[in-house]
Enzyme design. Structure first.
Site, PDB file in Angstrom:
ATOM      1  CG  ASP A  95       6.697   0.151 -14.205  1.00 27.93           C
ATOM      2  OD1 ASP A  95       6.840  -0.885 -14.913  1.00 27.93           O
ATOM      3  OD2 ASP A  95       7.689   0.779 -13.850  1.00 27.93           O
ATOM      4  CG  HIS A  96       6.072  -0.313 -18.457  1.00 26.32           C
ATOM      5  ND1 HIS A  96       6.914   0.126 -17.405  1.00 26.32           N
ATOM      6  CD2 HIS A  96       6.324   0.470 -19.569  1.00 26.32           C
ATOM      7  CE1 HIS A  96       7.510   1.389 -17.746  1.00 26.32           C
ATOM      8  NE2 HIS A  96       7.215   1.470 -19.153  1.00 26.32           N
ATOM      9  CG  ASP A 160      11.561   3.307 -18.950  1.00 25.04           C
ATOM     10  OD1 ASP A 160      10.526   2.546 -19.241  1.00 25.04           O
ATOM     11  OD2 ASP A 160      11.244   4.500 -18.835  1.00 25.04           O
ATOM     12  NE  ARG A 448       8.834   9.776 -24.490  1.00 23.60           N
ATOM     13  CZ  ARG A 448       9.655   8.849 -24.652  1.00 23.60           C
ATOM     14  NH1 ARG A 448       9.288   7.503 -24.584  1.00 23.60           N
ATOM     15  NH2 ARG A 448      10.845   8.809 -24.420  1.00 23.60           N
ATOM     16  CB  SER A 643      14.142   1.910 -29.255  1.00 20.57           C
ATOM     17  OG  SER A 643      14.133   0.598 -29.707  1.00 20.57           O
ATOM     18  NE  ARG A 645      11.833  -1.645 -29.601  1.00 22.55           N
ATOM     19  CZ  ARG A 645      10.843  -0.945 -30.468  1.00 22.55           C
ATOM     20  NH1 ARG A 645      10.604  -1.288 -31.429  1.00 22.55           N
ATOM     21  NH2 ARG A 645      10.375   0.544 -29.814  1.00 22.55           N
TER      22      ARG A 645
HETATM   23 FE1  SF4 Z   1       5.741   4.527 -16.787  1.00 22.93          FE
HETATM   24 FE2  SF4 Z   1       7.363   5.482 -18.879  1.00 22.93          FE
HETATM   25 FE3  SF4 Z   1       5.000   6.704 -18.244  1.00 22.93          FE
HETATM   26 FE4  SF4 Z   1       6.839   6.753 -16.486  1.00 22.93          FE
HETATM   27  S1  SF4 Z   1       6.891   7.655 -18.790  1.00 22.93           S
HETATM   28  S2  SF4 Z   1       4.701   6.339 -16.120  1.00 22.93           S
HETATM   29  S3  SF4 Z   1       7.893   4.840 -16.885  1.00 22.93           S
HETATM   30  S4  SF4 Z   1       5.103   4.539 -19.062  1.00 22.93           S
END
Ligand code: SF4
Length: 754
Positions: A95-96, A160, A448, A643, A645
């Site tokens: 998805d990313h 995530d 965000r 993070s 990571r």
């Molecule tokens: Fe994708 Fe993260 Fe945005 Fe959700 S918050 S749509 S998982 S990038």
């Protein structure tokens, strides 16, 4: 879709016994969060009560989910664990890596060709090791998890931060780094500090223009981006029960924006309805049998101040729609105050784009309520003043809203429908003109809104709000439009008012999809070959790190003495480096390039002691490695914060750094260093940091007797031949010392000793 009812029934079968035992040990009624935590202990039946915010506890999560950007390194590591299949049900979601530009079909085709080797790799590893694989275009990880895998009372981890979305179905779902996911996939425990608890009591009922999104926008305003750190947020009350399950998901999703470990809601009718609508009546049947364990004990919600570390109360009947931003999701402005706030702060009031979707707000309810606003505008002859885009959360949602005419409604406003993927939410948005960096405003229903997040333009003022408010603001073209009080002019110049949004919680005709985009793994994957081209610049098979040779490390060179803040972003930058997340050698070229060298106050400029020249940190590390010389890194306080990571630990390990000696560590990074077989040490005497000099060579004097609780002694030999002998503390237990000796935790797992 391949959810595991047997696994869920197994979790429920032991729940009563474990929760009852926990209640006895704790000696008081339990919150829902505590019930889920105590029923998922690695030790199975609880044997002690834990102190919130203090004790580190081993857990046994039920599921793992990974997205395509983080899955690459996680799976590359898992391949070394020597396992035939994953130990718990696991899924991978593409998805990313899909950019939004022209529209769904063209964008998806382009992404498939640009990232084919990554997608092929993820697909083949999934096929081999029993992992469910969701193809590019199938949707966003958290929407798919909610639709298929989340279940009340379960515990899952995901690579995530918005894994927390699954709290909408009463789970404890927590975002982690790849190293943690690898542990759980390999059959090991997962450690977490027993969280504190924040209770949010919701009274009243949402009405008019107010949506579930406004609850979390308000909570973010109250708690700020750090207010939830180390805590689980548990929502309850009549207001919670009156809300849809997907609305609950939205609220939990943005718990990540207040730093919360996760958020959750008790099992209720909205969850029953959602589970049934998504073809999981058997989960409802199983959950109903243990329903009392899937919510808090009655006394808790009756006297919440006695049971939570912090309590917030919000009356939904009085809650106003909120618009949070710009640049931070915790700057909340009620819609009635936006005119004065925007004017006072000089925010551009002209809205250029309205974006609806992402994992936060792409439910059927969200889409239908936003579409009801668009429908009214079309009926009144109002042309939208801003551009419009939607990115559905899953193919199931997209297919269903297309069937029900919702997409057609959006298209009447010239809306661009992007791929079912993250797109603009993660900066994967090729927005025309963004490179001019003009000051402008966009509104979106994502989570965000940090600077540059959506389109890379630092001057884009992004505001977060509900999908219905996005629709209203985009149609009006103004940030300070208040649909509750203001009228709009239609194309004939007549005044028109928009009625509050209306929508369906769930599709009347049920969900539908032709091809959800799921690939089930092979029943026996042993003959599946995982192909990684040796010339690939994005993927590289890992070589196991070498075991310790049993001798004291001597002659190690100081690579860098980092000054001040050194986060995981300083150690392993994101941005353009994201594309190398699956290639350890290539991504190591960003190692510590953001760290400030204490000797010259510059970044990425350190002395190569072999030549006397100054060069980039990765280049100097590579020079030492090539010469067979170990190196060490020295740092300040809270080294490795940020993070989780694992690249920030793997890169130094790969480039020959054997020890990181700092004043203090961020705990997750310290654990990551241990897992990769490195020495994470702290100055016994902080002032010794000042005794480290630029040309130092380091000898370990007693590594051969490395033992828990016993400090190590290091000799720093300065350029003039003088020496400083210093003591370094560590927190390694017996098992972690074995990781060091084996070269990494994974080496130990692969050897069948962990
Ligand atoms: Fe994708 Fe993260 Fe945005 Fe959700 S918050 S749509 S998982 S990038």
């Amino acid at each position: 879709m391949a959810f595991d009812i047997e696994m869920i029934e197994k979790v429920y079968a032991t729940m009563a016994e474990r929760v009852d035992k926990a209640r006895e040990l704790v000696g008081r009624p339990l919150t829902l969060s505590e019930k889920i935590l105590y029923s998922h202990l690695w030790e199975k039946t609880p044997s002690q009560a834990f102190t919130r915010g203090k004790d580190y506890v081993d857990f046994a999560p039920d599921r793992v989910a990974c997205q395509d950007a983080t899955a690459q390194m996680a799976l590359l590591q898992f391949m070394h664990a020597g396992k035939k299949t994953v130990a718990v049900p696991t899924t991978v979601h593409c998805d990313h890596l899909i950019q939004a530009k022209v529209g769904a079909d063209a964008d998806l085709t382009r992404a498939k060709s640009q990232s084919s080797e990554v997608f092929d790799f993820l697909s083949s590893v999934s096929n081999k090791y029993g992992i469910g694989f969701w193809k590019p275009g199938s949707g966003i990880i958290h929407q798919i998890v909610l639709e298929n895998y989340a279940f009340p009372g379960g515990m899952m981890i995901g690579t995530d931060s918005h894994t927390v979305n699954a709290g909408g179905l009463g789970m404890l779902a927590i975002g982690v780094g790849g190293a943690d996911a690898v542990d759980v996939m390999s059959g090991m425990s997962w450690e977490l500090k027993f969280p504190k608890l924040i209770g949010v009591k919701l009274t009243g009922k949402l009405n008019g223009w107010t949506a579930p999104k406004d609850v979390i926008l308000k909570v973010a305003d109250i708690l700020t981006v750090k207010g939830g750190t180390g805590a689980i947020v548990e929502y309850f009350g009549e207001g919670a029960e009156s809300m849809s399950c997907t609305g609950k998901g939205t609220i939990c999703n943005m718990g990540a924006e207040i730093g919360a470990t996760t958020s959750t809601f008790g099992y209720d009718d909205s969850m029953r309805r959602y589970l049934a609508a998504t073809d999981r009546q058997d989960v409802v049947n199983a959950a109903d049998k243990v329903a009392e364990y899937l919510t808090a004990d009655k006394e808790v919600y009756a006297n919440p101040e006695q049971y939570f570390d912090q309590l917030i109360e919000i009356n939904l009947s009085e809650l106003e729609p909120h618009i949070n931003g710009p640049f931070t999701p915790d700057r909340g402005t009620p819609v009635s105050k936006m005119k004065e706030e925007a004017a006072a702060n000089g925010w551009p009031v002209k809205v250029e784009w309205g974006l609806i979707g992402s994992c936060t707000n792409s439910s059927y309810e969200d889409m239908s309520r936003a579409a009801s606003i668009v429908e009214q505008a079309v009926a009144h002859g109002i042309s939208p003043k801003a551009e419009f885009g939607i990115n559905p959360g899953s193919e199931q949602i997209r297919y269903t809203i297309e069937r029900d005419g919702i997409i057609a409604t959006f298209e009447k406003m010239g809306t661009k429908v992007f791929t079912n993927a993250c797109g603009p939410c993660i900066g994967q948005w090729d927005r025309e003109g963004a490179d001019k960096e003009e000051k402008n405003t966009i509104v979106h229903s994502f989570n965000r809104n940090f600077s540059k997040r959506a389109d890379g333009n630092p001057n884009t003022h992004a505001f977060v709000t509900s999908p219905e408010m996005v629709a209203a603001l985009a149609i009006s073209g103004r940030l300070d439009f208040n649909p509750l009080t203001d009228a709009l002019l239609n194309d004939k110049g007549e005044e028109v008012r928009l009625n509050p949004p209306k929508g369906d919680e769930l599709p009347n005709k049920g969900f539908d999809v032709e091809d959800a985009g799921f690939q089930a793994p092979a029943a026996d994957g042993s003959s599946v070959e995982v192909v990684v081209s040796p010339t690939s610049e994005r993927l590289q098979l890992l070589e196991p790190f070498k075991p310790w040779n049993g001798e004291n490390i001597t002659g190690a060179k100081l690579l860098i003495k980092a000054f001040g803040k050194c986060t995981t972003d300083h150690i392993s930058m994101a941005g353009p480096w994201l594309r190398f997340r699956g290639h350890l050698d290539n991504i190591s070229n960003n190692m510590l390039i953001g760290a400030v060298n204490a000797f010259n106050q510059q970044t990425n400029k350190v002395k190569n002691q072999l030549t006397g020249d100054y060069d980039a940190v990765p280049a100097v590390a590579r020079a030492y490695k090539a010469a067979g010389v170990d190196s060490i890194v020295v740092g300040d306080h809270n080294y490795g914060e940020g993070s989780s990571r694992e690249h920030a630990a793997m890169e130094p390990r790969f480039l020959g750094v054997t020890a990181v000696l700092v004043k203090s560590f961020a705990r997750i990074h310290e654990t990551n260093l241990k897992k990769q077989g490195m020495l994470g040490l702290t100055f016994a005497n902080e002032a010794d940091y000042d005794r480290i000099q630029e040309d130092d060579t380091v000898n370990f004097l007693d590594l051969t007797s490395f033992a828990p609780g016993k400090p190590l002694t290091l000799e720093f030999v300065h350029a003039d031949g003088s020496k400083d002998v210093i003591l370094a503390n560590h927190t390694y237990n017996e098992g972690q010392i074995e990781w060091f000796k084996a070269g990494s935790a994974l080496n130990l797992i692969a050897a069948g000793k962990a």
